[in-house]
Design a protein around this motif. Structure first.
Motif, PDB file in Angstrom:
ATOM      1  N   UNK A  96       0.962  -1.555 -10.854  1.00  0.00           N
ATOM      2  CA  UNK A  96       0.550  -0.503  -9.916  1.00  0.00           C
ATOM      3  C   UNK A  96      -0.882  -0.078 -10.214  1.00  0.00           C
ATOM      4  N   UNK A  97      -1.700  -0.128  -9.176  1.00  0.00           N
ATOM      5  CA  UNK A  97      -3.092   0.304  -9.272  1.00  0.00           C
ATOM      6  C   UNK A  97      -3.203   1.668  -8.594  1.00  0.00           C
ATOM      7  N   UNK A  98      -3.471   2.707  -9.398  1.00  0.00           N
ATOM      8  CA  UNK A  98      -3.486   4.066  -8.867  1.00  0.00           C
ATOM      9  C   UNK A  98      -4.817   4.450  -8.226  1.00  0.00           C
ATOM     10  N   UNK A  99      -5.850   3.623  -8.401  1.00  0.00           N
ATOM     11  CA  UNK A  99      -7.149   3.854  -7.753  1.00  0.00           C
ATOM     12  C   UNK A  99      -7.739   5.234  -8.061  1.00  0.00           C
ATOM     13  N   UNK A 100      -7.504   5.713  -9.274  1.00  0.00           N
ATOM     14  CA  UNK A 100      -8.097   6.985  -9.680  1.00  0.00           C
ATOM     15  C   UNK A 100      -7.342   8.212  -9.202  1.00  0.00           C
ATOM     16  N   UNK A 101      -6.097   8.046  -8.797  1.00  0.00           N
ATOM     17  CA  UNK A 101      -5.338   9.169  -8.236  1.00  0.00           C
ATOM     18  C   UNK A 101      -5.239  10.327  -9.229  1.00  0.00           C
ATOM     19  N   UNK A 102      -5.079  10.051 -10.516  1.00  0.00           N
ATOM     20  CA  UNK A 102      -4.970  11.104 -11.526  1.00  0.00           C
ATOM     21  C   UNK A 102      -6.334  11.451 -12.124  1.00  0.00           C
ATOM     22  N   UNK A 103      -7.098  10.441 -12.523  1.00  0.00           N
ATOM     23  CA  UNK A 103      -8.368  10.691 -13.205  1.00  0.00           C
ATOM     24  C   UNK A 103      -9.386  11.360 -12.293  1.00  0.00           C
ATOM     25  N   UNK A 104      -9.297  11.127 -10.986  1.00  0.00           N
ATOM     26  CA  UNK A 104     -10.234  11.760 -10.063  1.00  0.00           C
ATOM     27  C   UNK A 104     -10.050  13.280 -10.008  1.00  0.00           C
ATOM     28  N   UNK A 159      -2.188   4.628  -4.355  1.00  0.00           N
ATOM     29  CA  UNK A 159      -2.629   3.300  -4.719  1.00  0.00           C
ATOM     30  C   UNK A 159      -1.814   2.168  -4.129  1.00  0.00           C
ATOM     31  N   UNK A 160      -1.779   1.058  -4.880  1.00  0.00           N
ATOM     32  CA  UNK A 160      -1.126  -0.165  -4.416  1.00  0.00           C
ATOM     33  C   UNK A 160      -0.194  -0.697  -5.488  1.00  0.00           C
ATOM     34  N   UNK A 161       0.952  -1.175  -5.051  1.00  0.00           N
ATOM     35  CA  UNK A 161       1.935  -1.777  -5.949  1.00  0.00           C
ATOM     36  C   UNK A 161       2.009  -3.269  -5.658  1.00  0.00           C
ATOM     37  N   UNK A 162       1.849  -4.073  -6.723  1.00  0.00           N
ATOM     38  CA  UNK A 162       1.997  -5.519  -6.605  1.00  0.00           C
ATOM     39  C   UNK A 162       3.262  -5.938  -7.333  1.00  0.00           C
ATOM     40  N   UNK A 163       4.025  -6.803  -6.705  1.00  0.00           N
ATOM     41  CA  UNK A 163       5.209  -7.314  -7.389  1.00  0.00           C
ATOM     42  C   UNK A 163       5.266  -8.829  -7.252  1.00  0.00           C
ATOM     43  N   UNK A 164       5.876  -9.455  -8.236  1.00  0.00           N
ATOM     44  CA  UNK A 164       6.090 -10.898  -8.246  1.00  0.00           C
ATOM     45  C   UNK A 164       7.465 -11.151  -8.849  1.00  0.00           C
ATOM     46  N   UNK A 165       8.320 -11.800  -8.091  1.00  0.00           N
ATOM     47  CA  UNK A 165       9.665 -12.161  -8.556  1.00  0.00           C
ATOM     48  C   UNK A 165       9.781 -13.675  -8.513  1.00  0.00           C
ATOM     49  N   UNK A 166      10.257 -14.263  -9.596  1.00  0.00           N
ATOM     50  CA  UNK A 166      10.400 -15.712  -9.663  1.00  0.00           C
ATOM     51  C   UNK A 166      11.747 -16.060 -10.276  1.00  0.00           C
ATOM     52  N   UNK A 167      12.393 -17.074  -9.713  1.00  0.00           N
ATOM     53  CA  UNK A 167      13.667 -17.566 -10.231  1.00  0.00           C
ATOM     54  C   UNK A 167      13.630 -19.086 -10.261  1.00  0.00           C
ATOM     55  N   UNK A 168      14.360 -19.668 -11.212  1.00  0.00           N
ATOM     56  CA  UNK A 168      14.360 -21.118 -11.330  1.00  0.00           C
ATOM     57  C   UNK A 168      15.632 -21.670 -11.941  1.00  0.00           C
ATOM     58  N   UNK A 169      15.888 -22.944 -11.666  1.00  0.00           N
ATOM     59  CA  UNK A 169      17.081 -23.614 -12.179  1.00  0.00           C
ATOM     60  C   UNK A 169      16.765 -25.085 -12.403  1.00  0.00           C
ATOM     61  N   UNK A 170      17.107 -25.576 -13.591  1.00  0.00           N
ATOM     62  CA  UNK A 170      17.024 -27.004 -13.901  1.00  0.00           C
ATOM     63  C   UNK A 170      18.445 -27.531 -14.040  1.00  0.00           C
ATOM     64  N   UNK A 184       0.849  -1.186   0.000  1.00  0.00           N
ATOM     65  CA  UNK A 184       0.000   0.000   0.000  1.00  0.00           C
ATOM     66  C   UNK A 184       0.883   1.234   0.000  1.00  0.00           C
ATOM     67  N   UNK A 185       0.714   2.076  -1.024  1.00  0.00           N
ATOM     68  CA  UNK A 185       1.498   3.300  -1.140  1.00  0.00           C
ATOM     69  C   UNK A 185       0.518   4.466  -1.187  1.00  0.00           C
ATOM     70  N   UNK A 186      -0.210   4.625  -0.114  1.00  0.00           N
ATOM     71  CA  UNK A 186      -1.234   5.678  -0.074  1.00  0.00           C
ATOM     72  C   UNK A 186      -0.557   7.044  -0.081  1.00  0.00           C
ATOM     73  N   UNK A 187      -1.160   8.022  -0.787  1.00  0.00           N
ATOM     74  CA  UNK A 187      -2.481   7.953  -1.414  1.00  0.00           C
ATOM     75  C   UNK A 187      -2.454   7.601  -2.896  1.00  0.00           C
TER      76      UNK A 187
END
Length: 821
Positions: free
Chosen positions: A723-731, A667-678, A662-665
């Motif tokens: 990143x979901x800004x939740x209308x921070x600019x458009x509002x 919105x919200x930042x989602x992150x996903x990091x994945x690593x792999x090795x065969x 949560x990065x108010x006001x």
């Protein structure tokens, strides 16, 4: 869980009736200036002869209700004549009054510019905020009573006179009218829980023991656990109050002056303490703020009482109104929350039938910093909820003695009404219909047939595919669930099938055994979030023909062991035989060898950890409600594959980390990091085939501009940012504000490598012509808007690298259907 949800939803959908007024006087209306017609905020509204009163909000509106025998209501404000109006007893009514400016003569006064007197008080509140925050205590315990009620709002008696609804016309005697909204409502669901709550801060532990639980129409430990935990956690002392996926600015946050206007209305002496009464309202439109009142103690600068109502134009879907009321009590030299009332009006529009949600919480036997013995908290769990074995079996006399406040007559009648509805035969048919659309399965006694969206599909290999499947229902067993399906294609003329079961060894903590077998087609390289191969939506939204399917014979066994909520291990054993196709042959041209199949045997250990993770759980399946903390998943696999009679060993390791910040006001930042090795020499189907997407449906877990069978790796690292800004600019744009669209930005990247022994030049199996490595990083990015018509997200996505590859999509507009608040 889902069957209970459907029953509750159906009860609310069926009970659409006219209002019968209860023995309570309720008045709602507005106060305006008689000369100008302007609303009068903060005017006093009282029932004469009682202590029941309120003030008008910033728009001049009010509501007031009482069980007392009153026949008039009085309005007053400094500078205006007091006006008293006769009202009807024990009824709901709306009054709109105007006040006339009074002829009061004042001595000459001199008004000098200066500071708002409320600001001095608010600065002291801010300076003492952390000291007064109850979460700073080393520990506490209390007995908690929770009452949650669901009401159907905007009900219409005409609906019970039509079709099958005539079977439910007897419920018309239970309707009422809300003084807060003026809507006719019908209470249709109520649950009560009595629990003992224990908390300590170091190390942080919380435990709730539900000693009694009562639910109208549903008896379920899972429902009791859900209602004991799942509610809006309102801590006025935090900078932000999370509600409905958004962060509302607290009126006493560090940013109080930037977000609110304050008005010092009065100082009063109450319960042995002097209090300042301050009203507040938002500075700007459509921001996540409240308007309401604060009562501040004049020595500790703590909140004694707060009432807060969600601003009318806030960009929140389906929530027309939310109000919060909290009262604090002076305990052991600190102010501690004693009672909380929450009201939410859920509705598509003001004119359609919707739902009221009400929650009343009260606490008693409060102890600050008590001594806890070692047995109080679990050694492993950080937040646990325990439902005692006899919690669901408490009789009426127990509840009459133990509940903190008695139920009203309307609330008591809910238990009788719901049981009566369940006896109507048509109720079960409607329940099954709703259940089918939500879960995909039609319930038929001990069995559930479905999912319906897989009954028919089409692909280039099978042609027209017809599938029939199902699973056992909770009525068959709440400990074991069997499933099976059979399918047939008109072109390949083959029967495909599968069967299995999941057995619940224990439900809290969760321990399960699962065994599944299938002989069916599969799309390699799909994300975990993609539509399955036989989902009809895969055909409707496809960008390319789906001719890369491979036939798979697979048997796997999993044992899941949860140590505490949020921490678990799963051990899996898998046998898998993969067959080639004309499009994806298993050949090695250099040595003139064709493989009839690729057979592998794997042993996998998964470790899942997420601190303070919450779930909504049913009898067999559960949905993670995530957490404020990162979610970590680690998989370690050892495998053997049959290389023309020689069993070659390989290892696979993957790790992923994801979180929503949560990065108010903004919105919200989602992150996903994945690593792999065969590790080892393997054919390309056992490499990491990176997740492509060949549909127009946006998929967060896939590379949306990447084709299937485009990239593979045996060492890789990927990252997703959204990143979901939740209308921070458009509002802030007047015309766009009315649409209530919300901005979203998206970026995804991947870098990987294929070792020499697994590369195209030295591969055991020839790579498909489209498949290559990703030594040069792959990247895509996009921008979009969500909340389009409240249901859709639209993204414009660009492929940023590997743009010269053949048969690729460099840009696309993608669609996602989602329900967000």
């Amino acid at each position: 869980m889902m069957n209970n949800f459907v029953k509750i939803s159906l009860l609310t959908a069926l009970l659409m009736v006219s209002a019968q007024i209860s023995a309570q006087t309720k008045v709602r209306g507005s106060v305006k200036d008689a000369e100008t017609g302007e609303p009068l905020p903060f005017a006093n509204v009282v029932f004469p002869g009682t202590t029941v009163g309120t003030i008008t909000d910033p728009d001049g509106n009010f509501f007031l209700q009482t069980h007392a025998d009153v026949d008039s209501i009085s309005f007053s404000m400094l500078g205006y004549d007091t006006y008293t109006l006769a009202i009807a007893r024990n009824s709901y009514q709306e009054v709109n009054v105007t006040l006339t400016q009074g002829g009061v003569t004042l001595n000459e006064i001199i008004v000098r510019p200066g500071e708002n007197p409320a600001w001095r008080i608010m600065r002291n509140v801010e300076a003492n905020r952390k000291k007064n925050d109850p979460t700073r205590f080393e520990g506490y315990k209390y007995q908690c009573y929770n009452k949650m009620e669901i009401d159907l709002s905007n009900v219409n008696s005409g609906l019970t006179r039509k079709g099958i609804m005539k079977n439910f016309d007897f419920v018309m005697n239970y309707a009422d009218t809300s003084a807060e909204t003026g809507k006719v409502f019908l209470p249709v669901f109520i649950t009560e829980t009595l629990s003992d709550v224990y908390f300590k801060s170091s190390p942080q532990k919380k435990k709730e023991v539900i000693t009694a639980s009562r639910v109208s129409g549903v008896e379920s430990a899972q429902v009791s656990q859900y209602t004991g935990q799942m509610f809006i956690d309102v801590n006025i002392y935090k900078n932000y109050i999370p509600a409905f996926g958004h962060d509302f600015v607290s009126p006493i946050s560090d940013y109080w002056k930037a977000n609110y206007k304050y008005y010092l209305l009065d100082s009063v002496y109450e319960d042995g303490h002097y209090l300042y009464h301050i009203a507040f309202k938002p500075k700007r439109k459509q921001e996540y703020t409240f308007h309401g009142d604060l009562w501040i103690n004049d020595t500790t600068w703590a909140v004694k009482k707060v009432t807060a109502k969600m601003s009318n134009d806030v960009n929140v879907n389906y929530v027309n109104n939310m109000s919060i009321s909290q009262e604090y009590t002076f305990t052991d030299s600190v102010w501690f929350l004693k009672k909380e009332e929450l009201f939410v009006d859920f509705n598509l529009t003001d004119s359609t039938t919707g739902l009221f949600g009400r929650r009343t919480m009260s606490r008693k036997d409060i102890e600050i910093n008590p001594e806890f013995d070692q047995s109080t908290f679990s050694a492993s769990a950080t937040d646990e909820t325990i439902v005692l074995d006899d919690a669901l079996n408490r009789d009426t006399s127990f509840w009459n003695i133990s509940r903190h406040e008695q139920l009203s007559k309307k609330e008591q009648d809910i238990y009788v009404m719901v049981d009566s509805i369940k006896e109507v035969p048509i109720f079960h048919t409607i329940t099954n219909t709703i259940n089918m659309f939500i879960t995909g399965y039609w319930n038929w006694k001990w069995f559930e047939i479905g999912p319906y969206f897989k009954f028919y599909s089409h692909n280039p290999i099978e042609g027209h595919r017809f599938r029939f499947g199902g699973r056992t229902s909770n009525e068959f067993s709440t400990d074991i669930k069997f499933n099976a399906h059979v399918a047939y294609g008109t072109d390949d003329k083959k029967f495909k099938y599968g069967a299995g079961f999941i057995y619940m060894v224990n439900k809290a903590p969760r321990r399960t055994i699962e065994l599944q077998y299938k002989y069916d087609y599969e799309q390699l390289g799909q994300s975990i979030n993609a539509f399955s191969e036989d989902n009809i939506l895969t055909n409707l939204l496809a960008r390319k023909k789906n001719d890369n399917l491979l036939l798979v014979k697979e048997l796997y066994y999993n044992y899941e062991n949860e140590y505490f909520q949020g921490f678990s291990n799963t051990v899996g054993v898998k046998y898998r035989k993969l067959y080639p196709s004309k499009i994806i042959p298993f050949t090695n041209e250099s040595i003139q060898v064709d493989y009839s199949n690729i057979t592998s045997y794997e042993l996998t250990l998964n470790t899942h950890f997420c601190y303070n993770e919450k779930f909504v759980a049913g009898q067999f399946f559960r949905v993670s409600m995530s957490s404020d903390y990162p979610m970590l998943d680690i998989n370690a696999t050892v495998g053997l594959w049959n290389n023309r009679g020689n069993y070659d060993r390989y290892y696979r390791f993957t790790a992923s980390l994801q979180q929503q910040l949560s990065i108010s006001p903004i919105g919200k930042l989602k992150y996903l990091i994945e690593a792999g090795k065969v590790i080892g020499t393997v054919p390309f189907p056992l490499l990491k085939l990176h997740e492509g997407n060949e549909t127009y449906a946006f998929d967060t877990y896939a590379f949306n501009m990447m084709n299937l069978y485009e990239f593979a790796s045996d060492t890789y690292l990927s990252a997703t940012l959204e990143h979901h800004f939740n209308g921070f600019f458009l509002n802030r744009i007047p015309l766009m504000r009315k649409l209530k669209w919300r901005e979203v930005a998206y970026a995804k990247g991947l870098v990987g490598d294929i070792s020499t022994k697994n590369s195209r030049e030295h591969a055991i199996l020839d790579f498909p012509s489209t498949l290559g490595d990703v030594n040069k990083p792959y990247a895509e990015a996009g921008v979009g808007v969500e909340n389009v018509f409240k249901f859709f997200r639209v993204d414009a996505i660009w492929r940023l690298t590997h743009r010269d590859a053949p048969d690729i999509t460099k840009f696309a507009v993608m669609l996602k259907m989602q329900v967000i608040l």
